[in-house]
Design a protein around this motif. Structure first.
Motif, PDB file in Angstrom:
ATOM      1  N   ALA A 199       0.831  -1.206   0.000  1.00 20.03           N
ATOM      2  CA  ALA A 199       0.000   0.000   0.000  1.00 20.03           C
ATOM      3  C   ALA A 199       0.865   1.255   0.000  1.00 20.03           C
ATOM      4  CB  ALA A 199      -0.936   0.004   1.214  1.00 20.03           C
ATOM      5  N   ARG A 200       2.074   1.077   0.709  1.00 19.28           N
ATOM      6  CA  ARG A 200       3.000   2.212   0.732  1.00 19.28           C
ATOM      7  C   ARG A 200       3.498   2.514  -0.659  1.00 19.28           C
ATOM      8  NH1 ARG A 200       7.514   0.627   4.147  1.00 19.28           N
ATOM      9  NH2 ARG A 200       5.989   0.922   5.812  1.00 19.28           N
ATOM     10  N   ALA A 201       3.879   1.421  -1.393  1.00 22.18           N
ATOM     11  CA  ALA A 201       4.375   1.669  -2.737  1.00 22.18           C
ATOM     12  C   ALA A 201       3.293   2.289  -3.606  1.00 22.18           C
ATOM     13  CB  ALA A 201       4.889   0.369  -3.333  1.00 22.18           C
ATOM     14  N   GLN A 202       2.085   1.685  -3.400  1.00 19.26           N
ATOM     15  CA  GLN A 202       0.983   2.246  -4.178  1.00 19.26           C
ATOM     16  C   GLN A 202       0.714   3.705  -3.778  1.00 19.26           C
ATOM     17  OE1 GLN A 202      -2.609  -0.018  -3.782  1.00 19.26           O
ATOM     18  NE2 GLN A 202      -3.731   1.239  -5.332  1.00 19.26           N
ATOM     19  N   ALA A 203       0.843   3.910  -2.454  1.00 22.87           N
ATOM     20  CA  ALA A 203       0.610   5.279  -1.963  1.00 22.87           C
ATOM     21  C   ALA A 203       1.682   6.226  -2.471  1.00 22.87           C
ATOM     22  CB  ALA A 203       0.573   5.282  -0.440  1.00 22.87           C
ATOM     23  N   GLN A 204       2.957   5.666  -2.528  1.00 24.44           N
ATOM     24  CA  GLN A 204       4.021   6.516  -3.049  1.00 24.44           C
ATOM     25  C   GLN A 204       3.758   6.904  -4.505  1.00 24.44           C
ATOM     26  OE1 GLN A 204       7.655   4.328  -2.378  1.00 24.44           O
ATOM     27  NE2 GLN A 204       7.717   4.901  -0.188  1.00 24.44           N
ATOM     28  N   GLY A 205       3.322   5.842  -5.267  1.00 25.12           N
ATOM     29  CA  GLY A 205       3.000   6.162  -6.651  1.00 25.12           C
ATOM     30  C   GLY A 205       1.876   7.191  -6.748  1.00 25.12           C
ATOM     31  N   THR A 206       0.885   6.941  -5.867  1.00 24.53           N
ATOM     32  CA  THR A 206      -0.234   7.903  -5.861  1.00 24.53           C
ATOM     33  C   THR A 206       0.239   9.288  -5.435  1.00 24.53           C
ATOM     34  OG1 THR A 206      -1.771   6.095  -5.311  1.00 24.53           O
ATOM     35  CG2 THR A 206      -2.502   8.391  -4.905  1.00 24.53           C
ATOM     36  N   ALA A 207       1.184   9.262  -4.425  1.00 24.55           N
ATOM     37  CA  ALA A 207       1.711  10.553  -3.940  1.00 24.55           C
ATOM     38  C   ALA A 207       2.490  11.260  -5.031  1.00 24.55           C
ATOM     39  CB  ALA A 207       2.583  10.353  -2.708  1.00 24.55           C
ATOM     40  N   ALA A 208       3.271  10.447  -5.794  1.00 23.31           N
ATOM     41  CA  ALA A 208       4.029  11.081  -6.890  1.00 23.31           C
ATOM     42  C   ALA A 208       3.088  11.708  -7.896  1.00 23.31           C
ATOM     43  CB  ALA A 208       4.923  10.037  -7.547  1.00 23.31           C
ATOM     44  N   GLU A 246       2.738  15.621  -8.755  1.00 20.26           N
ATOM     45  CA  GLU A 246       2.741  16.226 -10.081  1.00 20.26           C
ATOM     46  C   GLU A 246       1.487  17.086 -10.290  1.00 20.26           C
ATOM     47  OE1 GLU A 246       3.065  13.095 -12.839  1.00 20.26           O
ATOM     48  OE2 GLU A 246       5.173  12.632 -12.368  1.00 20.26           O
ATOM     49  N   SER A 247       0.359  16.515  -9.842  1.00 21.61           N
ATOM     50  CA  SER A 247      -0.876  17.309  -9.965  1.00 21.61           C
ATOM     51  C   SER A 247      -0.797  18.575  -9.135  1.00 21.61           C
ATOM     52  CB  SER A 247      -2.081  16.463  -9.508  1.00 21.61           C
ATOM     53  OG  SER A 247      -2.234  15.302 -10.321  1.00 21.61           O
ATOM     54  N   LEU A 248      -0.139  18.422  -7.938  1.00 18.69           N
ATOM     55  CA  LEU A 248       0.005  19.611  -7.093  1.00 18.69           C
ATOM     56  C   LEU A 248       0.887  20.667  -7.768  1.00 18.69           C
ATOM     57  CD1 LEU A 248      -0.522  20.985  -4.386  1.00 18.69           C
ATOM     58  CD2 LEU A 248       1.477  19.793  -3.461  1.00 18.69           C
ATOM     59  N   ALA A 249       1.963  20.199  -8.418  1.00 18.25           N
ATOM     60  CA  ALA A 249       2.842  21.150  -9.121  1.00 18.25           C
ATOM     61  C   ALA A 249       2.077  21.852 -10.237  1.00 18.25           C
ATOM     62  CB  ALA A 249       4.061  20.407  -9.670  1.00 18.25           C
ATOM     63  N   GLU A 250       1.288  21.028 -10.967  1.00 18.89           N
ATOM     64  CA  GLU A 250       0.494  21.640 -12.037  1.00 18.89           C
ATOM     65  C   GLU A 250      -0.524  22.639 -11.477  1.00 18.89           C
ATOM     66  OE1 GLU A 250      -1.242  18.434 -14.120  1.00 18.89           O
ATOM     67  OE2 GLU A 250       0.638  17.761 -15.084  1.00 18.89           O
ATOM     68  N   THR A 251      -1.100  22.213 -10.329  1.00 15.04           N
ATOM     69  CA  THR A 251      -2.086  23.105  -9.708  1.00 15.04           C
ATOM     70  C   THR A 251      -1.426  24.391  -9.236  1.00 15.04           C
ATOM     71  OG1 THR A 251      -3.379  21.185  -9.006  1.00 15.04           O
ATOM     72  CG2 THR A 251      -3.817  23.291  -7.894  1.00 15.04           C
TER      73      THR A 251
END
Length: 333
Positions: A227-236, A240-245
């Motif tokens: 879940a952490r890896a998945q969460a990390q991927g989700t976080a990444a 990116e979405s945050l940077a775009e935002t």
């Protein structure tokens, strides 16, 4: 025919008409008609030993030249008749008649000279009056010409004022159109700023939502590696979405600042346009007042012109009356 000729039945002699003595009664009746005034004035001048002319009688009686000329002629006729009646005497002896005839001839010469002098005085007075009337007519004509010139200047100034009013009216219309355009541009800029503000609010809501998701992912990472890896991927992805935002937020902030600047500039241009419009309205009001003043001056010039024409007509009428009286006096002589 000799002045010493006699008639078969001589009439009773009459004394010359005596002058009316102003002191004969305590309260003499004031003469009313022009004839009475002229006769009274001539009698008074005769009693005072003053030359009896149209001018002296006119000044004494307070009448016009025509009235003085007409009635003075009648007064002289009556005086001549009275003297003629007094001169009718019984027939004289031949020797006495010869002596009297020589004396009468001398008196006749003196009377002729006196009459000629009196006629010359009257003619001089008439010529002086005619000269004065001509001078008055010339002066009135000059005043009329000056009034015409002044009227032309006023009309030219009125035309210039009308042109200035039309020009300023055109400028006012153009300024009003420019003000309307600036107001519309300002309203459009305000609308764009409102849209950017709404986009910024939506971006902030999205950031808060992402932050909540990141927090949930971090809490889930402690329980499970996958879940952490998945969460990390989700976080990444979220980063990116945050940077775009964030990029979108910065762009929105820049656009909002630009819209605010455009709004302030539009407000400034609107205030300037309103000041210009108020100034132009003041100039139009001043020009309207100047136009009304020019119209009042033109009306005064017209009224002065009418008065001058009336005065000139009156002077010409008096001059015509003087010429007729002078012609009558010359014919009588």
């Amino acid at each position: 025919m000799s002045v010493l000729s006699t008639s078969p039945a001589p009439a009773a002699p009459r004394e010359p008409v005596p002058p009316h003595d102003a002191e004969a009664s305590e309260e003499p009746a004031a003469p009313r008609t022009g004839r009475e005034r002229v006769f009274a004035a001539a009698d008074a001048l005769l009693a005072a030993g003053t030359p009896i002319t149209v001018t002296t009688v006119r000044d004494r009686a307070g009448c016009s030249n025509a009235v003085a000329t007409t009635h003075l002629r009648a007064w002289r006729s009556e005086q001549a008749e009275a003297r003629a009646e007094a001169a009718r005497l019984p027939e004289l002896p031949r020797e006495v008649a010869a002596l009297v005839e020589r004396g009468v001839a001398g008196l006749w010469r003196q009377a002729v000279h006196a009459a000629r002098r009196e006629h010359d005085d009257e003619r001089t007075d008439a010529e002086q009056l005619a000269t004065a009337l001509r001078q008055d007519a010339d002066r009135l004509a000059g005043a009329l010409d000056a009034a015409h010139a002044e009227r032309g200047a006023v009309e030219e100034e009125l035309r210039t004022t009308r042109s200035d009013v039309e020009r300023l009216t055109g400028r006012l219309t153009a300024e009003s159109q420019a003000l309307s355009a600036a107001t519309a541009a300002g309203e459009r800029a305000l609308g764009r700023a409102d849209e950017l503000h709404e986009a910024l609010e939506r971006s902030r809501d999205r950031i808060e939502e992402l932050r909540r998701e990141v927090g949930a992912a971090e809490r889930a990472r402690a329980g499970e590696a996958e879940a952490r890896a998945q969460a990390q991927g989700t976080a990444a992805g979220l980063q990116e979405s945050l940077a775009e935002t964030r990029t979108s937020l910065e762009a929105a902030r820049t656009e909002s600042a630009r819209a605010h600047h455009d709004r302030v500039r539009a407000e400034s241009e609107r205030e300037g346009a309103l000041g210009t419009a108020r100034r132009l309205e003041g100039e139009v009001t001043a020009l309207r007042e100047a136009l009304q003043s020019a119209r009042a001056q033109a009306s005064d010039a017209e009224r002065d012109r009418a008065e001058q024409l009336a005065a000139r007509a009156q002077a010409e009428g008096e001059a015509a009356g003087l010429r007729e009286a002078l012609a009558a006096a010359v014919q009588d002589r």
